[in-house]
Design a protein around this motif. Structure first.
Motif, PDB file in Angstrom:
ATOM      1  N   MET A 114       0.823  -1.205   0.000  1.00 44.04           N
ATOM      2  CA  MET A 114       0.000   0.000   0.000  1.00 44.04           C
ATOM      3  C   MET A 114       0.860   1.258   0.000  1.00 44.04           C
ATOM      4  SD  MET A 114      -3.010  -1.050   2.714  1.00 44.04           S
ATOM      5  CE  MET A 114      -3.923   0.472   2.422  1.00 44.04           C
ATOM      6  N   THR A 115       0.335   2.315  -0.559  1.00 41.24           N
ATOM      7  CA  THR A 115       1.067   3.582  -0.609  1.00 41.24           C
ATOM      8  C   THR A 115       0.337   4.669   0.176  1.00 41.24           C
ATOM      9  OG1 THR A 115      -0.013   4.207  -2.683  1.00 41.24           O
ATOM     10  CG2 THR A 115       2.068   3.024  -2.858  1.00 41.24           C
ATOM     11  N   ILE A 116      -0.384   4.254   1.229  1.00 41.63           N
ATOM     12  CA  ILE A 116      -1.102   5.207   2.069  1.00 41.63           C
ATOM     13  C   ILE A 116      -0.134   5.856   3.055  1.00 41.63           C
ATOM     14  CG2 ILE A 116      -2.932   5.495   3.768  1.00 41.63           C
ATOM     15  CD1 ILE A 116      -4.027   4.822   1.070  1.00 41.63           C
ATOM     16  N   ALA A 117      -0.075   7.184   3.035  1.00 34.15           N
ATOM     17  CA  ALA A 117       0.790   7.909   3.961  1.00 34.15           C
ATOM     18  C   ALA A 117       0.102   8.167   5.285  1.00 34.15           C
ATOM     19  CB  ALA A 117       1.233   9.221   3.345  1.00 34.15           C
ATOM     20  N   ALA A 118      -1.215   8.373   5.265  1.00 33.07           N
ATOM     21  CA  ALA A 118      -1.959   8.667   6.491  1.00 33.07           C
ATOM     22  C   ALA A 118      -3.439   8.408   6.251  1.00 33.07           C
ATOM     23  CB  ALA A 118      -1.746  10.115   6.918  1.00 33.07           C
ATOM     24  N   ILE A 119      -4.117   8.002   7.316  1.00 31.09           N
ATOM     25  CA  ILE A 119      -5.572   7.878   7.307  1.00 31.09           C
ATOM     26  C   ILE A 119      -6.095   8.712   8.467  1.00 31.09           C
ATOM     27  CG2 ILE A 119      -7.554   6.325   7.493  1.00 31.09           C
ATOM     28  CD1 ILE A 119      -5.765   4.097   6.444  1.00 31.09           C
ATOM     29  N   GLU A 120      -7.022   9.621   8.168  1.00 33.83           N
ATOM     30  CA  GLU A 120      -7.548  10.510   9.204  1.00 33.83           C
ATOM     31  C   GLU A 120      -9.063  10.574   9.114  1.00 33.83           C
ATOM     32  OE1 GLU A 120      -3.713  13.540   9.514  1.00 33.83           O
ATOM     33  OE2 GLU A 120      -5.594  14.279   8.683  1.00 33.83           O
ATOM     34  N   GLY A 121      -9.700  10.583  10.274  1.00 30.71           N
ATOM     35  CA  GLY A 121     -11.146  10.719  10.323  1.00 30.71           C
ATOM     36  C   GLY A 121     -11.848   9.409  10.597  1.00 30.71           C
ATOM     37  N   ASN A 122     -13.121   9.518  10.970  1.00 29.13           N
ATOM     38  CA  ASN A 122     -13.942   8.333  11.222  1.00 29.13           C
ATOM     39  C   ASN A 122     -15.328   8.485  10.599  1.00 29.13           C
ATOM     40  OD1 ASN A 122     -15.033  10.229  12.919  1.00 29.13           O
ATOM     41  ND2 ASN A 122     -14.417   9.214  14.822  1.00 29.13           N
ATOM     42  N   GLY A 123     -15.423   9.341   9.599  1.00 31.24           N
ATOM     43  CA  GLY A 123     -16.703   9.565   8.944  1.00 31.24           C
ATOM     44  C   GLY A 123     -17.063   8.456   7.980  1.00 31.24           C
ATOM     45  N   ASN A 124     -18.342   8.373   7.659  1.00 30.02           N
ATOM     46  CA  ASN A 124     -18.821   7.337   6.750  1.00 30.02           C
ATOM     47  C   ASN A 124     -18.448   7.604   5.293  1.00 30.02           C
ATOM     48  OD1 ASN A 124     -20.065   5.828   8.787  1.00 30.02           O
ATOM     49  ND2 ASN A 124     -21.922   7.073   8.681  1.00 30.02           N
ATOM     50  N   HIS A 125     -18.205   8.872   4.974  1.00 27.80           N
ATOM     51  CA  HIS A 125     -17.853   9.223   3.589  1.00 27.80           C
ATOM     52  C   HIS A 125     -16.339   9.088   3.430  1.00 27.80           C
ATOM     53  CE1 HIS A 125     -18.970  11.841  -0.084  1.00 27.80           C
ATOM     54  NE2 HIS A 125     -17.810  11.247  -0.309  1.00 27.80           N
ATOM     55  N   LYS A 126     -15.933   8.087   2.689  1.00 22.44           N
ATOM     56  CA  LYS A 126     -14.510   7.787   2.524  1.00 22.44           C
ATOM     57  C   LYS A 126     -13.963   8.500   1.289  1.00 22.44           C
ATOM     58  CE  LYS A 126     -14.940   3.366   4.905  1.00 22.44           C
ATOM     59  NZ  LYS A 126     -16.246   3.763   5.493  1.00 22.44           N
ATOM     60  N   VAL A 127     -12.730   9.026   1.423  1.00 21.20           N
ATOM     61  CA  VAL A 127     -12.142   9.844   0.353  1.00 21.20           C
ATOM     62  C   VAL A 127     -10.682   9.450   0.142  1.00 21.20           C
ATOM     63  CG1 VAL A 127     -11.706  12.172  -0.499  1.00 21.20           C
ATOM     64  CG2 VAL A 127     -13.621  11.773   1.078  1.00 21.20           C
ATOM     65  N   LEU A 128     -10.354   9.038  -1.081  1.00 24.03           N
ATOM     66  CA  LEU A 128      -8.954   8.888  -1.480  1.00 24.03           C
ATOM     67  C   LEU A 128      -8.433  10.263  -1.867  1.00 24.03           C
ATOM     68  CD1 LEU A 128      -8.802   5.738  -3.821  1.00 24.03           C
ATOM     69  CD2 LEU A 128      -7.809   5.958  -1.538  1.00 24.03           C
ATOM     70  N   VAL A 129      -7.267  10.644  -1.368  1.00 22.72           N
ATOM     71  CA  VAL A 129      -6.707  11.967  -1.630  1.00 22.72           C
ATOM     72  C   VAL A 129      -5.374  11.796  -2.368  1.00 22.72           C
ATOM     73  CG1 VAL A 129      -6.104  14.200  -0.644  1.00 22.72           C
ATOM     74  CG2 VAL A 129      -7.763  12.729   0.537  1.00 22.72           C
ATOM     75  N   LEU A 130      -5.293  12.398  -3.550  1.00 23.59           N
ATOM     76  CA  LEU A 130      -4.156  12.194  -4.447  1.00 23.59           C
ATOM     77  C   LEU A 130      -3.390  13.499  -4.662  1.00 23.59           C
ATOM     78  CD1 LEU A 130      -6.029  10.099  -7.179  1.00 23.59           C
ATOM     79  CD2 LEU A 130      -5.020   9.311  -5.022  1.00 23.59           C
ATOM     80  N   HIS A 131      -2.085  13.442  -4.540  1.00 20.34           N
ATOM     81  CA  HIS A 131      -1.242  14.646  -4.653  1.00 20.34           C
ATOM     82  C   HIS A 131      -0.813  14.895  -6.100  1.00 20.34           C
ATOM     83  CE1 HIS A 131       2.488  12.339  -5.293  1.00 20.34           C
ATOM     84  NE2 HIS A 131       2.015  11.487  -4.396  1.00 20.34           N
ATOM     85  N   GLY A 132      -0.156  16.030  -6.303  1.00 20.69           N
ATOM     86  CA  GLY A 132       0.311  16.433  -7.619  1.00 20.69           C
ATOM     87  C   GLY A 132       1.751  16.043  -7.884  1.00 20.69           C
ATOM     88  N   TRP A 133       2.318  16.647  -8.911  1.00 23.05           N
ATOM     89  CA  TRP A 133       3.627  16.249  -9.431  1.00 23.05           C
ATOM     90  C   TRP A 133       4.788  16.657  -8.527  1.00 23.05           C
ATOM     91  CZ3 TRP A 133       6.491  19.884 -13.097  1.00 23.05           C
ATOM     92  CH2 TRP A 133       7.695  19.298 -13.560  1.00 23.05           C
ATOM     93  N   ALA A 134       4.780  17.880  -8.021  1.00 20.89           N
ATOM     94  CA  ALA A 134       5.974  18.429  -7.372  1.00 20.89           C
ATOM     95  C   ALA A 134       6.135  18.042  -5.910  1.00 20.89           C
ATOM     96  CB  ALA A 134       5.978  19.949  -7.493  1.00 20.89           C
ATOM     97  N   LEU A 135       5.143  17.390  -5.333  1.00 25.39           N
ATOM     98  CA  LEU A 135       5.183  17.108  -3.897  1.00 25.39           C
ATOM     99  C   LEU A 135       4.398  15.849  -3.583  1.00 25.39           C
ATOM    100  CD1 LEU A 135       6.572  18.908  -1.739  1.00 25.39           C
ATOM    101  CD2 LEU A 135       4.313  19.662  -1.055  1.00 25.39           C
TER     102      LEU A 135
END
Length: 246
Positions: free
Chosen positions: A1-22
């Protein structure tokens, strides 16, 4: 897996993807302002970045989207939204076209084009050579109003989270994207954000993408260039969280 962090306990789950420079560290300020009661956020580092620094870069936008989908599968997420920035916003759209039954909504912040971004030889060379000092490119071509302190932190994080080989590989990935013809199949809500001071990803740049997606909205982020999560997080976070829940 390439997950850096998981935060929150809400029912709405969100994958968060970064850009090129960072890597996913680009979201750090915004993370502190996020609604972790309503959402559960999984911050992804693409292969070669951050916590996945020892992995080989993903092969094209499809490889990046598949890495994100593999992370969702590893988390046991059968339904989720995708929030992405720049190259990650482009990848968020690709995730949606590859797994439309799983994706609830897409929010793409200053996204690159799914039709690719053909750069002339001189411009491509300038982006590639910016690895040696990305500060002037970010300040001059992406976020002219970014504060000096924020720019310094962004550049320092860039140096700590990736290599030049990764920089080069992902530059090739996002400029060569080629799935524009599939955007018309998207049925979930899609929101595209652009910064009012971003000279690169402008309203006009996004026009073709907006016209190709059936259920789409394009919104301006005031007081921001290419990095609204750094430049105007307090104003931006509520807007994209509202867009996620359409």
């Amino acid at each position: 897996m390439t997950i850096a962090a998981i935060e929150g306990n809400g029912n709405h789950k969100v994958l968060v993807l970064h850009g090129w420079a960072l890597d996913s560290g680009v979201w750090l300020t915004a993370r502190a302002l996020s609604d972790v009661g309503r959402f559960t956020f999984a911050y992804v580092d693409f292969p070669g970045y951050g916590v996945a620094r020892d992995e080989a870069p993903a092969d094209g936008i499809d490889g990046m989207a598949q890495a994100a989908l593999d992370d969702a599968k590893g988390l046991g997420w059968e339904s989720f939204s995708v929030l992405g920035h720049s190259m990650g916003g482009l990848t968020a759209l690709r995730v949606a076209t590859l797994a439309p039954q799983q994706v609830r909504s897409v929010v793409a912040v200053t996204p690159a084009s799914p039709a690719g971004t053909p750069l002339d030889e001189q411009t491509y060379a300038a982006f590639a050579s910016a690895w040696s000092d990305p500060g002037p490119t970010i300040k001059g071509g992406l976020s002219p109003n970014i504060a000096a302190e924020d720019l310094s932190r962004l550049v320092a994080r860039n140096r700590a989270s990736m290599t030049q080989a990764v920089w080069d590989a992902y530059l090739a990935n996002w400029t060569a994207a080629s799935f524009f013809s599939e955007l018309g199949s998207l049925e979930m809500p899609v929101t595209l954000f652009y910064g009012d001071s971003d000279p690169f990803i402008t309203e006009d740049y996004l026009k073709d993408t907006v016209n190709a997606i059936p259920n789409v909205e394009s919104l301006e982020l005031k007081g921001s260039g290419h990095y609204p999560m750094i430049e105007a997080p307090a104003a931006s976070v509520p807007l994209w969280e509202r867009a996620l829940t359409k």
